[in-house]
Design an enzyme around this catalytic site. Structure first.
Site, PDB file in Angstrom:
ATOM      1  N   ARG A 155     -14.013 -84.418-110.251  1.00 18.05           N
ATOM      2  CA  ARG A 155     -13.198 -85.207-109.250  1.00 18.05           C
ATOM      3  C   ARG A 155     -13.611 -84.144-107.891  1.00 18.05           C
ATOM      4  O   ARG A 155     -13.831 -84.897-106.963  1.00 18.05           O
ATOM      5  CB  ARG A 155     -11.766 -84.732-109.460  1.00 18.05           C
ATOM      6  CG  ARG A 155     -11.080 -85.649-110.490  1.00 18.05           C
ATOM      7  CD  ARG A 155      -9.801 -85.625-110.876  1.00 18.05           C
ATOM      8  NE  ARG A 155      -9.123 -85.935-111.968  1.00 18.05           N
ATOM      9  CZ  ARG A 155      -8.909 -85.397-113.119  1.00 18.05           C
ATOM     10  NH1 ARG A 155      -9.396 -84.233-113.345  1.00 18.05           N
ATOM     11  NH2 ARG A 155      -8.314 -86.213-114.088  1.00 18.05           N
ATOM     12  N   ILE A 156     -13.639 -82.948-107.862  1.00 22.62           N
ATOM     13  CA  ILE A 156     -14.259 -82.230-106.629  1.00 22.62           C
ATOM     14  C   ILE A 156     -15.531 -82.393-106.389  1.00 22.62           C
ATOM     15  O   ILE A 156     -15.889 -82.660-105.278  1.00 22.62           O
ATOM     16  CB  ILE A 156     -13.934 -80.673-106.788  1.00 22.62           C
ATOM     17  CG1 ILE A 156     -12.257 -80.383-106.947  1.00 22.62           C
ATOM     18  CG2 ILE A 156     -14.346 -80.041-105.638  1.00 22.62           C
ATOM     19  CD1 ILE A 156     -12.056 -78.901-107.410  1.00 22.62           C
ATOM     20  N   ARG A 174     -16.251 -70.807-109.701  1.00 21.32           N
ATOM     21  CA  ARG A 174     -16.112 -69.487-110.332  1.00 21.32           C
ATOM     22  C   ARG A 174     -17.135 -68.431-109.925  1.00 21.32           C
ATOM     23  O   ARG A 174     -18.267 -68.685-109.920  1.00 21.32           O
ATOM     24  CB  ARG A 174     -15.764 -69.612-111.740  1.00 21.32           C
ATOM     25  CG  ARG A 174     -14.731 -70.281-112.106  1.00 21.32           C
ATOM     26  CD  ARG A 174     -13.299 -69.420-112.027  1.00 21.32           C
ATOM     27  NE  ARG A 174     -12.124 -70.203-112.378  1.00 21.32           N
ATOM     28  CZ  ARG A 174     -11.382 -71.159-111.599  1.00 21.32           C
ATOM     29  NH1 ARG A 174     -11.867 -71.265-110.760  1.00 21.32           N
ATOM     30  NH2 ARG A 174     -10.396 -71.501-112.241  1.00 21.32           N
ATOM     31  N   GLU A 234     -13.122 -60.698-108.274  1.00 21.01           N
ATOM     32  CA  GLU A 234     -12.195 -60.902-107.047  1.00 21.01           C
ATOM     33  C   GLU A 234     -11.044 -60.057-107.214  1.00 21.01           C
ATOM     34  O   GLU A 234     -10.623 -59.829-108.157  1.00 21.01           O
ATOM     35  CB  GLU A 234     -11.813 -62.292-106.849  1.00 21.01           C
ATOM     36  CG  GLU A 234     -12.992 -63.259-106.359  1.00 21.01           C
ATOM     37  CD  GLU A 234     -12.665 -64.604-106.277  1.00 21.01           C
ATOM     38  OE1 GLU A 234     -11.241 -64.812-106.343  1.00 21.01           O
ATOM     39  OE2 GLU A 234     -13.236 -65.504-106.207  1.00 21.01           O
ATOM     40  N   HIS A 285     -11.643 -67.311-101.244  1.00 21.40           N
ATOM     41  CA  HIS A 285     -11.266 -68.022-102.111  1.00 21.40           C
ATOM     42  C   HIS A 285     -10.065 -68.977-101.646  1.00 21.40           C
ATOM     43  O   HIS A 285      -8.961 -68.896-101.986  1.00 21.40           O
ATOM     44  CB  HIS A 285     -10.611 -67.361-103.355  1.00 21.40           C
ATOM     45  CG  HIS A 285     -10.432 -68.140-104.619  1.00 21.40           C
ATOM     46  ND1 HIS A 285     -10.654 -67.614-105.884  1.00 21.40           N
ATOM     47  CD2 HIS A 285     -10.342 -69.499-104.778  1.00 21.40           C
ATOM     48  CE1 HIS A 285     -10.584 -68.478-106.687  1.00 21.40           C
ATOM     49  NE2 HIS A 285     -10.445 -69.476-106.385  1.00 21.40           N
TER      50      HIS A 285
END
Length: 309
Positions: free
Chosen positions: A147-148, A228, A257, A275
């Site tokens: 979708r992204i 990621r 992170e 992020h």
């Protein structure tokens, strides 16, 4: 959590919050959530077997404010009968907007431009000052055309870019919209002036963008990652950026992170963001509402569309 979401939760539940916003270890989560029926988390919290066992049998549902769910041990959740909700669909637009922000700033040397003006070192316009890369006619290779990825493709087409992609399998023609499919990541790299990483975070993809794949990119290409951090081999990317094989990178996610590889901070050809892919008021509230509606559906004995297990 955003204020509107916390208010909505308080209307429905007896709520205990992590008021400090500190990143909690699995042991700290288990201690703080003792007796909880529902555990609201984000992608930064690792919900492993120890957490599930410590909170059993009270815990019934984990709701994560994220699309990705690699931070949750789904196998253990299923085995223990614990439901897991996530937030697909509602953040595609926000994440794709950040993807284009990173892309534009990497291609047009946004960090260097900002620093030049802020530092007072800008002496005025010059014909060869901060020459970057134009987008019209360039090939964008989207690694992960979900979708992204598809939302990124829509926006990239508006900039005149040619769409290439790699998935485990090709999209239906109506979804692909003439985007060119490549059956391997290496083949995608060979055909990408810009490599856009939008693949889901999985154990299998850890370190996927390594020396071999970066070397397959045309010299002077650009790398963007909104997926990621651990998909990228930091040594390989930093080496490619330092040597000049990769012209620039735009990174919104990082391994370990927030303790990112310090070498990124010293590179002028990297645009960094913390992020923030889904960080709009509208998106975060929509994510929270989706989880709340999913919880309500579960309590009615229904199966919500965002249920993972």
């Amino acid at each position: 959590m955003p204020t509107d979401m916390e208010m909505a939760l308080r209307e429905r539940f007896s709520v205990s919050l992590n008021e400090s916003d500190a990143l909690l270890s699995s042991d700290e989560i288990a201690r703080n959530a003792t007796g909880a029926n529902v555990l609201f988390v984000t992608a930064t919290e690792k919900i492993d077997a120890n957490v599930f066992r410590a909170l059993s049998p009270t815990l019934r549902t984990v709701a994560t404010l994220s699309v990705g769910f690699d931070h949750i041990d789904l196998a253990i959740a299923r085995a223990m009968g614990i439901e897991v909700l996530h937030t697909p669909d509602v953040l595609s637009d926000a994440c794709s907007e950040v993807a284009l922000m990173l892309l534009l700033n990497a291609c047009r040397r946004g960090y260097e431009a900002d620093q030049m003006v802020r530092s007072g070192k800008w002496n005025g316009w010059a014909p060869t000052q901060l020459l970057g890369i134009g987008l019209v006619g360039k090939r964008i290779g989207i690694f992960g055309m979900g979708r992204i990825g598809q939302a990124i493709a829509v926006r990239a087409r508006a900039f005149g870019m040619k769409i290439h992609y790699h998935n485990r399998s090709p999209l239906a023609p109506a979804l692909a919209q003439d985007a060119i499919y490549h059956s391997s990541l290496k083949e995608l790299c060979r055909n990408s002036d810009v490599l856009m990483i939008a693949a889901p975070g999985t154990v299998e993809l850890k370190g996927a963008l390594d020396h071999a794949h970066l070397n397959a990119l045309p010299r002077g290409s650009v790398v963007v990652n909104i997926s990621r951090g651990d998909i990228v081999n930091d040594d390989a990317l930093i080496g490619a950026l330092t040597e000049g094989h990769v012209f620039a990178a735009g990174l919104d996610v990082f391994a370990n992170e927030p303790n990112i590889d310090e070498r990124y901070r010293k590179l002028h050809n990297v645009f960094l963001s913390p992020h923030i892919g889904s960080a709009t008021h509208e998106t975060r509230n929509a994510m929270g509402q989706l989880l709340i509606e999913g919880l309500a559906a579960l309590r009615r004995g229904e199966r919500p569309s965002n249920l993972l297990s």
